[in-house]
Design an enzyme around this catalytic site. Structure first.
Site: not given
Length: 556
Positions: A368-369, A372, A455
């Site tokens: 996931h990170e 980014h 969000d």
């Protein structure tokens, strides 16, 4: 914790727009160069780039800067450009030119349609006033210790809202409202009126509005000279092999095979560079979080598996397609329940979870990170509104894909995010892709006109749900030992095409059709084009993409 919405409450919807291929002759005359995926932007000579700008009908003050080039198997070249106006960066001015193998323009994708022009380049507001306004905005967002960076505000053209204006861009640092996660808040203010136009959080975290504990730090990488292979006892993935580097005193957790990927220990501090992990016998960790190396084992393994997924499945050589790996930082703060990507330092940072017992170093979190960073290097989806939801969903989608691709017996592939890190303390995962609302925290199953107000970790539910439907289809089923039951907005039945194809379609759309302002309807358009490119305009895959989007209420 995460992102903040634009001024005025409701996030804007900016559709991906396309230009017709009427520019074909002019762009052929421009002689724009083609390049394979990963080719350096400077390989496009200034003359061809200038000619492309002219052929697109851009004004005399506008210039293009090549950011990324992707070449398809059939020779089609997708060139992504950033734009400047009188030398100033145009935020929201990015565009993609799609050329056939012979140079013929097939299409042009723009972040916004508006012509870039402002009445004056002389601001009425001073840089000092812009800095004060930005710090005030950060304090309003409950940023602790809000302070502008040492750099003066950057003068820019803000075009992402559709009407170009002269603006200042200021980055304010501090700590986010949880008191732990670092904040890098980018604030855009009108250079003439001082009005805040936009604000966006540059730290991309995984947990969203979940309260966290801990601190912040900076990155450091280690170096050595001889590659080696060690073994690690991880907390989540069992015993794993780790590529390390032999030094004069033992081994360092630096993977020279994968772009120099390194793992550093922040030692629960909130500042400092951290220390590269070292070991005497190349046997790392014990599988227990009580051992300082265990979290490093999971982080290094996650970085390696993510690198291999991008290289072997998506044919991408690292985050920026340049062979360079990020730094993984573990033991951030004390009992910090989050993980985040910082593009400015090229780092992935992991907290140790509640009670320092559940580090957020699970495989899909690592994916996931890392993802980014890939999004930043390609579409650069703005981290707010619908584009922010797409940004978060992209990381969830590829994080899921990394976990499946790793085929690890201890951390089997599933459509759950962070199911092992127990972030809520009740054994439940962070997110569910088959029915996002199962998180009980407000994630959206379907698109609505107000979804961009959520969000980004909750508006991402629409794309996560789309990805599940496209991969597996609707209805109840058991997959790899997990029960799923995915509904559609209108009760329609969706037949999946398989995860492998769904991943390829999403990646192609991200890298060749999404722009910084792409919203959900633009994502539908982009994925339909991607599916047509990969599988044919009238293929079952294109029809499945259309059906999956309809299933989450995104329709043409």
């Amino acid at each position: 914790m995460s992102s903040l919405s634009p001024t005025g409450g409701r996030a804007r919807r900016l559709a991906l727009t396309s230009g017709a291929a009427v520019l074909t002759g002019a762009l052929l005359a421009a002689g724009a160069a083609t390049a394979s995926a990963g080719a350096a932007p400077e390989h496009h000579d200034a003359t061809s780039v200038a000619a492309t700008a002219q052929a697109l009908g851009l004004g005399a003050k506008e210039e293009l800067v090549v950011k990324d080039v992707i070449k398809d198997a059939d020779g089609t070249v997708h060139t992504r450009y950033e734009r400047t106006y009188a030398g100033l960066p145009v935020l929201g001015g990015d565009l993609i030119v799609h050329r056939a193998a012979d140079g013929t323009v097939k299409d042009v994708t723009k972040a916004v349609k508006a012509a870039i022009k402002v009445a004056s380049l002389t601001p009425k507001q001073t840089p000092t006033a812009a800095t004060s306004a930005a710090v005030k905005a950060a304090k309003a967002a409950k940023t602790t210790g809000a302070a502008a960076t040492g750099d003066a505000p950057r003068k820019v053209i803000w075009a992402a809202d559709g009407k170009p204006v002269l603006a200042y861009e200021t980055v304010v640092t501090g700590t986010q409202h949880d008191g732990v996660t670092p904040s890098k808040l980018r604030v855009i203010t009108d250079a003439n009126t001082g009005k805040k136009l936009y604000e966006i959080q540059l730290i991309n975290d995984i947990a969203g509005g979940i309260t966290a504990k801990g601190g912040s730090g900076a990155a450091a990488a280690g170096g050595a000279q001889v590659a080696a292979v060690g073994t690690g006892a991880s907390q989540y993935s069992g015993t794993v092999n780790l590529n390390t580097t032999k030094s004069s005193t033992g081994y360092t957790l630096v993977d020279s095979v994968r772009g120099g990927s390194s793992t550093v220990d922040l030692k629960h501090k909130t500042s400092g560079k951290g220390t590269v992990f070292t070991d005497a016998d190349n046997k790392w960790g014990t599988g227990s979080p009580a051992n300082n190396q265990t979290a490093a084992v999971d982080a290094a393994y996650g970085a390696a598996q993510t690198w291999d997924f991008y290289k072997n499945v998506l044919h991408r050589n690292g985050i920026k397609n340049d062979g360079r790996a990020p730094v993984s930082r573990v033991h951030y703060g004390n009992a910090y329940v989050n993980a985040f990507w910082d593009d400015s330092t090229f780092t992935i940072t992991y907290g140790d979870g509640d009670g320092n017992k559940k580090p957020l170093t699970q495989l899909d979190v690592a994916g996931h990170e890392f993802s980014h960073g890939v999004t930043s290097a390609t579409a650069n989806l703005e981290y707010s509104g619908e584009s922010g939801g797409l940004n978060e969903a992209t990381s969830d989608i590829f994080g899921t894909a990394v976990e499946w691709n790793a085929n690890n017996a201890q951390d089997k592939g599933d459509y759950l995010l962070g199911e092992k890190i127990d972030i809520f303390g009740n054994g439940k995962p962070l997110r569910y892709q088959d029915k996002p609302s199962k998180d009980g925290r407000g994630s959206a199953d379907y698109w609505s006109a107000s979804v961009g107000d959520l969000d980004v970790h909750y508006s991402s539910g629409v794309a996560n749900h789309f990805f599940y439907l496209l991969s597996e289809g609707s209805g109840a089923k058991d997959i790899n030992g997990v029960h799923y039951d995915s509904p559609t907005v209108d009760g329609s039945t969706v037949t999946g095409i398989g995860r492998d194809k769904a991943v390829q379609i999403w990646y192609k759309a991200l890298t060749t059709y999404f722009t910084s302002t792409t919203d959900y309807h633009g994502a539908r358009q982009g994925t339909l084009k991607a599916a047509a490119d990969l599988y044919g305009a009238n293929s079952a895959e294109v029809k499945a993409v259309d059906a999956a989007w309809a299933g989450v209420n995104v329709k043409g």
